[in-house]
Structures are given as structure tokens and as C-alpha cells.
Motif scaffolding. Sequence first.
Motif, PDB file in Angstrom:
ATOM      1  N   LEU A   1       1.369  -0.912   3.441  1.00 49.72           N
ATOM      2  CA  LEU A   1       2.545  -0.262   3.863  1.00 49.72           C
ATOM      3  C   LEU A   1       2.820   1.054   3.237  1.00 49.72           C
ATOM      4  CD1 LEU A   1       5.088  -3.189   4.667  1.00 49.72           C
ATOM      5  CD2 LEU A   1       4.370  -1.421   6.322  1.00 49.72           C
ATOM      6  N   ALA A   2       2.435   0.977   1.823  1.00 45.84           N
ATOM      7  CA  ALA A   2       2.617   2.253   0.996  1.00 45.84           C
ATOM      8  C   ALA A   2       1.699   3.370   1.643  1.00 45.84           C
ATOM      9  CB  ALA A   2       2.410   2.095  -0.249  1.00 45.84           C
ATOM     10  N   ASP A   3       0.349   2.837   1.977  1.00 42.36           N
ATOM     11  CA  ASP A   3      -0.504   3.817   2.585  1.00 42.36           C
ATOM     12  C   ASP A   3      -0.185   4.373   3.910  1.00 42.36           C
ATOM     13  OD1 ASP A   3      -2.031   3.913   0.278  1.00 42.36           O
ATOM     14  OD2 ASP A   3      -3.516   2.361   0.744  1.00 42.36           O
ATOM     15  N   VAL A   4       0.233   3.298   4.743  1.00 37.96           N
ATOM     16  CA  VAL A   4       0.493   3.698   6.099  1.00 37.96           C
ATOM     17  C   VAL A   4       1.632   4.675   6.387  1.00 37.96           C
ATOM     18  CG1 VAL A   4       2.021   1.718   6.973  1.00 37.96           C
ATOM     19  CG2 VAL A   4       0.429   2.919   8.500  1.00 37.96           C
ATOM     20  N   SER A   5       2.637   4.149   5.084  1.00 39.52           N
ATOM     21  CA  SER A   5       3.673   5.184   5.202  1.00 39.52           C
ATOM     22  C   SER A   5       3.586   6.562   4.902  1.00 39.52           C
ATOM     23  CB  SER A   5       4.884   4.576   4.315  1.00 39.52           C
ATOM     24  OG  SER A   5       6.169   5.467   4.226  1.00 39.52           O
ATOM     25  N   ALA A   6       2.820   6.818   3.705  1.00 36.53           N
ATOM     26  CA  ALA A   6       2.450   8.070   3.380  1.00 36.53           C
ATOM     27  C   ALA A   6       1.448   8.830   4.475  1.00 36.53           C
ATOM     28  CB  ALA A   6       1.412   8.013   2.078  1.00 36.53           C
ATOM     29  N   ALA A   7       0.861   8.117   5.155  1.00 38.94           N
ATOM     30  CA  ALA A   7       0.069   8.861   6.236  1.00 38.94           C
ATOM     31  C   ALA A   7       0.948   9.183   7.390  1.00 38.94           C
ATOM     32  CB  ALA A   7      -0.910   7.685   6.792  1.00 38.94           C
ATOM     33  N   ASP A   8       1.942   8.515   7.904  1.00 42.40           N
ATOM     34  CA  ASP A   8       2.743   8.981   8.809  1.00 42.40           C
ATOM     35  C   ASP A   8       3.585  10.050   8.288  1.00 42.40           C
ATOM     36  OD1 ASP A   8       1.971   6.821  10.546  1.00 42.40           O
ATOM     37  OD2 ASP A   8       3.292   5.520   9.924  1.00 42.40           O
ATOM     38  N   GLU A   9       3.988   9.937   7.097  1.00 41.99           N
ATOM     39  CA  GLU A   9       4.842  11.195   6.705  1.00 41.99           C
ATOM     40  C   GLU A   9       3.940  12.416   6.216  1.00 41.99           C
ATOM     41  OE1 GLU A   9       8.024  11.136   6.589  1.00 41.99           O
ATOM     42  OE2 GLU A   9       8.452   9.194   7.124  1.00 41.99           O
TER      43      GLU A   9
ATOM     44  N   GLU B   1     -13.942   6.740   0.814  1.00 38.64           N
ATOM     45  CA  GLU B   1     -14.215   5.276   0.399  1.00 38.64           C
ATOM     46  C   GLU B   1     -13.418   4.453   0.934  1.00 38.64           C
ATOM     47  OE1 GLU B   1     -14.590   5.806  -3.581  1.00 38.64           O
ATOM     48  OE2 GLU B   1     -16.650   6.745  -3.476  1.00 38.64           O
ATOM     49  N   GLN B   2     -11.951   4.843   0.992  1.00 37.40           N
ATOM     50  CA  GLN B   2     -10.937   3.744   1.311  1.00 37.40           C
ATOM     51  C   GLN B   2     -11.305   3.476   2.914  1.00 37.40           C
ATOM     52  OE1 GLN B   2      -7.028   5.062   0.960  1.00 37.40           O
ATOM     53  NE2 GLN B   2      -6.159   3.331   1.594  1.00 37.40           N
ATOM     54  N   ILE B   3     -11.449   4.600   3.624  1.00 39.04           N
ATOM     55  CA  ILE B   3     -11.809   4.417   5.094  1.00 39.04           C
ATOM     56  C   ILE B   3     -13.141   3.486   5.298  1.00 39.04           C
ATOM     57  CG2 ILE B   3     -12.667   5.396   7.123  1.00 39.04           C
ATOM     58  CD1 ILE B   3     -11.152   7.980   6.252  1.00 39.04           C
TER      59      ILE B   3
ATOM     60  N   GLY C   1      -3.415  -6.170   9.377  1.00 41.58           N
ATOM     61  CA  GLY C   1      -3.200  -5.382  10.528  1.00 41.58           C
ATOM     62  C   GLY C   1      -2.936  -3.884  10.297  1.00 41.58           C
ATOM     63  N   LEU C   2      -3.282  -3.510   9.028  1.00 38.32           N
ATOM     64  CA  LEU C   2      -2.810  -2.214   8.855  1.00 38.32           C
ATOM     65  C   LEU C   2      -4.126  -1.366   8.486  1.00 38.32           C
ATOM     66  CD1 LEU C   2       0.344  -2.129   6.954  1.00 38.32           C
ATOM     67  CD2 LEU C   2       0.281  -1.375   9.149  1.00 38.32           C
ATOM     68  N   GLY C   3      -5.283  -2.185   8.210  1.00 39.08           N
ATOM     69  CA  GLY C   3      -6.415  -1.424   7.758  1.00 39.08           C
ATOM     70  C   GLY C   3      -6.967  -0.338   8.491  1.00 39.08           C
ATOM     71  N   LEU C   4      -7.206  -0.713   9.855  1.00 41.84           N
ATOM     72  CA  LEU C   4      -7.517   0.253  10.777  1.00 41.84           C
ATOM     73  C   LEU C   4      -6.625   1.471  10.915  1.00 41.84           C
ATOM     74  CD1 LEU C   4      -9.412  -1.855  13.303  1.00 41.84           C
ATOM     75  CD2 LEU C   4     -10.358  -0.476  11.390  1.00 41.84           C
ATOM     76  N   THR C   5      -5.394   1.157  10.910  1.00 42.47           N
ATOM     77  CA  THR C   5      -4.260   1.986  11.123  1.00 42.47           C
ATOM     78  C   THR C   5      -4.324   3.089  10.059  1.00 42.47           C
ATOM     79  OG1 THR C   5      -2.872   0.407  12.166  1.00 42.47           O
ATOM     80  CG2 THR C   5      -1.897   2.435  11.185  1.00 42.47           C
ATOM     81  N   ILE C   6      -4.541   2.647   8.548  1.00 43.37           N
ATOM     82  CA  ILE C   6      -4.679   3.586   7.692  1.00 43.37           C
ATOM     83  C   ILE C   6      -5.947   4.392   7.757  1.00 43.37           C
ATOM     84  CG2 ILE C   6      -4.882   3.413   5.071  1.00 43.37           C
ATOM     85  CD1 ILE C   6      -3.363   0.935   5.146  1.00 43.37           C
ATOM     86  N   ALA C   7      -7.131   3.711   8.124  1.00 41.40           N
ATOM     87  CA  ALA C   7      -8.269   4.371   8.436  1.00 41.40           C
ATOM     88  C   ALA C   7      -8.112   5.583   9.437  1.00 41.40           C
ATOM     89  CB  ALA C   7      -9.326   3.295   8.697  1.00 41.40           C
ATOM     90  N   ARG C   8      -7.775   5.222  10.555  1.00 41.19           N
ATOM     91  CA  ARG C   8      -7.461   6.323  11.433  1.00 41.19           C
ATOM     92  C   ARG C   8      -6.616   7.506  10.793  1.00 41.19           C
ATOM     93  NH1 ARG C   8      -6.557   6.113  17.953  1.00 41.19           N
ATOM     94  NH2 ARG C   8      -8.651   5.979  18.004  1.00 41.19           N
ATOM     95  N   SER C   9      -5.468   6.989  10.184  1.00 40.68           N
ATOM     96  CA  SER C   9      -4.472   8.310   9.796  1.00 40.68           C
ATOM     97  C   SER C   9      -5.283   9.179   8.859  1.00 40.68           C
ATOM     98  CB  SER C   9      -3.595   7.611   8.867  1.00 40.68           C
ATOM     99  OG  SER C   9      -2.537   6.994  10.029  1.00 40.68           O
ATOM    100  N   LEU C  10      -6.089   8.355   7.864  1.00 37.46           N
ATOM    101  CA  LEU C  10      -7.101   9.294   6.895  1.00 37.46           C
ATOM    102  C   LEU C  10      -7.947  10.010   7.500  1.00 37.46           C
ATOM    103  CD1 LEU C  10      -7.479   6.487   4.240  1.00 37.46           C
ATOM    104  CD2 LEU C  10      -6.039   8.644   3.904  1.00 37.46           C
ATOM    105  N   ALA C  11      -8.697   9.616   8.513  1.00 40.95           N
ATOM    106  CA  ALA C  11      -9.654  10.218   9.355  1.00 40.95           C
ATOM    107  C   ALA C  11      -8.998  11.618  10.050  1.00 40.95           C
ATOM    108  CB  ALA C  11     -10.192   9.493  10.399  1.00 40.95           C
TER     109      ALA C  11
END
Length: 359
Positions: free
Chosen positions: A196-204, A257-259, A321-331
Motif C-alpha cells: 500500500l505504501a508503494d501504490v500510494s506513492a505511485a498514485d501521488e 528490479e522491483q517491477i 493484489g497490488l503487485g501488478l498495480t505497483i509494477a504498471r505505475s512504476l513502468a
Amino acid sequence: MKRLGLRGKLLVAQIVVLLASCVTIAAVAIAIGAPLFHNHLAMAGIEDDNVRLHTEEAFSQTIFVALLSGVAVALVGASIAAAIVVRRITAPISRLAVAAQSVAEGDYDVQIERSDVDSDFTRLESAFSDMAARLDHSGNVRKRLLADLAHELRTPVSTLAAYVDGIEDGILEPDATSWAVMRDQLERMRRLAHDLADVSAADEHALGLIIQPEDLSDIVCAATAAAAPRFEDRGVSLAIHVPASTVTSLVDRQRIEQILANLLENALRHTPSGGTVRVTVEESAGHVSVSVTDTGEGIPADQLESVFDRFHRGDSSDGSGLGLTIARSLAVAHGGTLTARVGSDGGGTTLELCLPISA
């Protein structure tokens, strides 16, 4: 004066300036005009005092009436023009004030009409609109995250509560199995908090990427080497194909590497023992693609896009359920894309990361 507001104060100031200008013009015209006219009469050879007196009186009355009429017309016309100009200048400020009040009250969905009065006003309106949009986006993200988090935490919390109550009531034995189940649920919540910390940072848009030239083949080799022991434990083969030449791109190495770690973890989770996961690096016109293909059960065609949604999990998934969400945001933050498609042989899934190649 305080009750007039900005528009009233500007209009009054314009009228006062105009009135002072008209009075000054009239005073100067009267002060200079009469002596000049008297001199011209003398130069014309008019010696009769009565004629000169009546002529100068006629001139004085004429110039007085003309100046008075001109001043009146000028004041009316200038007042109308000043009112129009002041209204045009203050209208954007009034709209911004209304929008700012809406934002202060929590309504971030505001639309500001572009005035095009001045470049500074245009920049101010654009900046305010962008700020309101960011606040609206942040508010929506927080609402969705809170709703999703409440839904996601319900299962592990309920499981932990049930086991604790069962052990307290003597229904369940505090054996290794019970502790393992509770430990798994705690690990699930810990992993969820980290994701959640990663996906929140990506969304912001607050990921704080450290961009520098990196060899993507080297990054892929490092990521697969780190994941290899888990694949070996599960009995899944991990194959890698990278080009012989260096493929350089401006990226944050740790984030890439995280992606790849998320893509490999997803592939491992959906590939049965005896299956194969293949990682391929290919260079094309201005881009490099990193494909992770598994021989698992595959993703239904209607879910190839929804797998990137927050908290989306397939039937066999046990992740957050957040792994691919984070990966796409990083991409996307790297100027690239992350897509999913059915494997080339009709089975399994291929997740492809596409990044621009730096010159």
C-alpha cells in the motif's frame, strides 16, 4: 470604501484620475487661452475697448462651455470604458475567489474558465486548475484506498479474531497449525501495508526515482538470479534470453528490479510444478521490451487489463493484489508501459515491460 470591493475601488480610482485630468486640462486651457487671445486681438490692431471686451467675453464663454461639455462627455465615456476594463480585469479574480472558496469547503471538482486577459492571469488560472485537479485526484485515491484497505483487511482480521476466540474458548488447540495460520495472516497484513505504501506513492507521483543510464540486460540477470532459489524450490524452470550487446536506458535500477520481482513472483504463483517461466529481453526501434512468459493456467481474455487494478486477484492467487498495480505505475513513471497478453502458444500469460532506450 471598504464595502466597495476590488472592482468598486478600481472604478472609483479610475474616475478620480479622469476627473483630476479634466479639471487640470480645463484650468490650463482657461489660464493660457485668455491671455493668448488678448495678445492676438492686440496684434490684429483692434483698438476699440468695447469690441475687445465683448470679443474676449465671447471667447471666455465659448471656451468655458466647450470645455465643460468636453469634460462631461469625456467623463461619461471614460467612466463607461473604465467600468468595462475593470470588469474584464476583475472577473477572473472573482471566478478564482469562488473556486478557492469551493476548494476550501472540500469541493475540488472546480472548472475555471480561461480569461486570456493577461499571461499572468492565464498562468494563475492554469496553476489553480492543476492544483484543484491534484487535490481532487488525491482525495479520490485516498477514498478508494481506504475502501479497498477496509475490504482487504476484513479477511485476515476475521481469521485472527476467530482463532484467538477459539483458543480462548478451548475450541482450538494452540498448536503449531494454529500458530502457523495466525502467522500467515499477520504476514499477509504486513505485505499489504508495504504494498500500500508503494501504490500510494505511485498514485501521488511521489516515487522519487533516481534516474541514470543502466544496462537492462544486467538488471534482468540480477532480478532472475535473486528469484532463482524460489523457482527451484517450487520445481519451476526459469529461462532467460538477453541480447549480447548492451541495452542502455535511463531508469531507476531498484525500481526496475522491483517491477521484475513482481512479474516473476506473479509468474511463479500461477505456474505449476514442472512448468517453465521464460524471461526475454528484445531491442526494437527506440524501445526495449522485457517479457515474462509462464506456462500456467493463463488469464481470461476479459481480465487481461483488469489484472492491473488494485486488489485484483485470480482464483489461485494468494498475494495482496497490488503487485501488478505497483509494477504498471512504476513502468509509467519511467515513460514505459506494462501490458498482459495470452502466451504465444495459446497457453499461459505474457507480461511485457516496454521502456525507451536512451541515446
